[in-house]
Design a protein around this motif. Structure first.
Motif, PDB file in Angstrom:
ATOM      1  N   LEU A 189      89.941  14.413 -54.409  1.00 55.59           N
ATOM      2  CA  LEU A 189      89.324  13.152 -53.987  1.00 55.59           C
ATOM      3  C   LEU A 189      88.941  13.254 -52.522  1.00 55.59           C
ATOM      4  O   LEU A 189      89.672  13.832 -51.713  1.00 55.59           O
ATOM      5  N   LEU A 223      93.833   2.821 -53.110  1.00 59.32           N
ATOM      6  CA  LEU A 223      94.676   4.020 -53.083  1.00 59.32           C
ATOM      7  C   LEU A 223      96.097   3.725 -53.542  1.00 59.32           C
ATOM      8  O   LEU A 223      96.760   4.579 -54.146  1.00 59.32           O
ATOM      9  N   LYS A 251      95.606   2.738 -57.714  1.00 58.44           N
ATOM     10  CA  LYS A 251      94.845   3.615 -58.597  1.00 58.44           C
ATOM     11  C   LYS A 251      95.488   5.000 -58.660  1.00 58.44           C
ATOM     12  O   LYS A 251      96.041   5.477 -57.668  1.00 58.44           O
ATOM     13  N   LYS A 252      95.377   5.632 -59.794  1.00 60.97           N
ATOM     14  CA  LYS A 252      95.846   7.008 -59.911  1.00 60.97           C
ATOM     15  C   LYS A 252      94.924   7.909 -59.096  1.00 60.97           C
ATOM     16  O   LYS A 252      93.702   7.851 -59.222  1.00 60.97           O
ATOM     17  N   THR A 253      95.501   8.739 -58.244  1.00 58.90           N
ATOM     18  CA  THR A 253      94.713   9.621 -57.397  1.00 58.90           C
ATOM     19  C   THR A 253      95.119  11.073 -57.637  1.00 58.90           C
ATOM     20  O   THR A 253      96.263  11.357 -58.000  1.00 58.90           O
ATOM     21  N   VAL A 306      93.775  15.317 -51.642  1.00 63.37           N
ATOM     22  CA  VAL A 306      92.838  14.323 -51.126  1.00 63.37           C
ATOM     23  C   VAL A 306      92.349  14.758 -49.743  1.00 63.37           C
ATOM     24  O   VAL A 306      93.156  15.104 -48.878  1.00 63.37           O
ATOM     25  N   LEU A 349      98.674   7.703 -48.877  1.00 62.08           N
ATOM     26  CA  LEU A 349      98.763   9.000 -49.559  1.00 62.08           C
ATOM     27  C   LEU A 349     100.059   9.723 -49.227  1.00 62.08           C
ATOM     28  O   LEU A 349     100.591  10.457 -50.064  1.00 62.08           O
ATOM     29  N   LYS A 360     100.998  13.045 -51.666  1.00 65.92           N
ATOM     30  CA  LYS A 360      99.822  13.843 -51.996  1.00 65.92           C
ATOM     31  C   LYS A 360      99.615  14.936 -50.938  1.00 65.92           C
ATOM     32  O   LYS A 360     100.116  14.838 -49.816  1.00 65.92           O
TER      33      LYS A 360
END
Length: 394
Positions: A5, A100, A103-105, A109, A126, A131
């Motif tokens: 992403l 963020l 939602k599934k990320t 990223v 994040l 992440k």
């Protein structure tokens, strides 16, 4: 395919170097077998007005060249009123925060910085979600804001920005810096942080030079880009001396100085400066084929910043007339792709223009071909991406 992403404040159909840079990164990742998605505001840059296709919408999901683009609500504005600008920044920041958070990320990223508040919010959420955060730093804020007099040193805003800056560097898994100066600055704060150089190289997809050197025409110098305070194009138009020279200046773009530039041009005695407005990238490149030299002016030398126009236009074969210093000047001089003038020294510029005016069409054509051939290798986005992937950046 592995997912990634990209979080950015700009993305096409918005125009300008920032939107182009992020799109090229997205497309190159796609070409290298990543499933790429982008989250950004509803299109509004550079005028701060929502594009017609986004008016009345809270969010939009698009597919642009097989890349999923999620556009979130923003209250756009380029108002000189500080309160209105703060509301504008906070509007997309809040949209991004909740997007963020809920939602599934993907596990990886890329976060673009600046804007600093935007990157702070993205990195904050994040990092909560554990992440891999790849921070892409294109300018050093708040340092650049101080140099541009956009922030007062030791003010509350400055101190808050310093906190945001250190936070995003610390919490990022690794950092991409657009210049060696950016990387050096980050290492003064976090010496052990993994950093990689990622230049704003273009991807023109051309294998031979397409420029046309026109006989019996004046030498055409052009500026293409944002007409903002930092670029100083209005001052350039006021102080450049083209009298008795075989040179024209052509300007393409939009921004805060547009009206003043148009007024100045309409009042000029000798019609040697021409304004063409804003064009899309493809249309612009087609129009520029009959131009000769790219001019890249800066109002102030900003530490860490290397104008992407140096790479953009030299890769098409244009010699660069660079009014700047630092790393950008080093790139122009070491690679012999143009001329360097000290920031704000219009006397030096006008002297250089006299010698440029004396160039023959044969000399200019040879210069373009040599620069094109050289930059296909040294400013190669594919080679850069291969190197980064070998180092397991993405």
């Amino acid at each position: 395919m592995e997912e990634i992403l990209i979080v950015s404040n700009y993305y096409p159909p918005e125009k300008g170097a920032a939107a182009n840079r992020i799109e090229q990164l997205a497309l190159k990742l796609k070409q290298n077998n990543y499933t790429v998605s982008v989250v950004c505001p509803l299109g509004n840059y550079p005028k701060g007005i929502l594009f017609p296709e986004y008016k009345g919408k809270f969010s939009v999901t698009e597919n642009r060249e097989h890349i999923s683009v999620k556009r979130l609500w923003i209250y756009p504005s380029v108002s000189p009123n500080l309160l209105v600008r703060i509301v504008s920044v906070l509007s997309f920041t809040l949209s991004l925060f909740f997007y963020l958070l809920f939602k599934k990320t993907p596990e990886k990223v890329i976060v673009q910085s600046p804007p600093l508040l935007l990157s702070f919010i993205a990195v904050l959420v994040l990092s909560w979600k554990k992440k891999k955060i790849i921070l892409n730093v294109s300018d050093l804020w708040p340092l650049a804001a101080i140099e541009l007099n956009a922030l007062k040193e030791n003010s509350f805003s400055h101190k808050s920005s310093l906190f945001f800056e250190r936070f995003i560097y610390k919490k990022s898994s690794l950092i991409l810096g657009q210049s060696n100066e950016i990387i050096s600055h980050i290492h003064t704060l976090f010496p052990e942080k993994e950093c990689h150089l990622y230049r704003n190289f273009p991807d023109h997809k051309i294998s031979k030079i397409e420029l046309e050197t026109q006989e019996k025409q004046p030498i055409k110098i052009f500026y293409a880009g944002l007409l903002g305070i930092a670029q100083g194009v209005l001052e350039l138009c006021q102080k450049i001396d083209l009298n008795h020279l075989n040179i024209e200046l052509h300007i393409f773009g939009d921004g805060a100085e547009k009206k003043a530039i148009e007024t100045l041009i309409s009042n000029q005695k000798q019609q040697k400066i021409f304004f063409h407005g804003m064009m899309g990238r493809k249309e612009l490149h087609e129009t520029l084929k009959t131009q000769d030299i790219a001019i890249v002016p800066l109002k102030t030398r900003i530490y860490g910043s290397v104008p992407s126009k140096i790479f953009e236009y030299s890769s098409l074969g244009f010699p660069t007339l660079y009014l700047g210093g630092g790393e950008g000047a080093t790139i122009v001089e070491e690679n012999k792709i143009g001329w360097v003038i000290t920031v704000g020294d219009y006397g030096e510029l006008n002297k250089k223009l006299i010698s440029i005016s004396d160039l023959s069409r044969l000399e200019l054509d040879k210069m373009k071909k040599e620069i094109f051939t050289k930059t296909q290798e040294i400013f190669n986005l594919d080679n850069q991406m291969i190197g980064l992937m070998k180092n397991k950046v993405f």
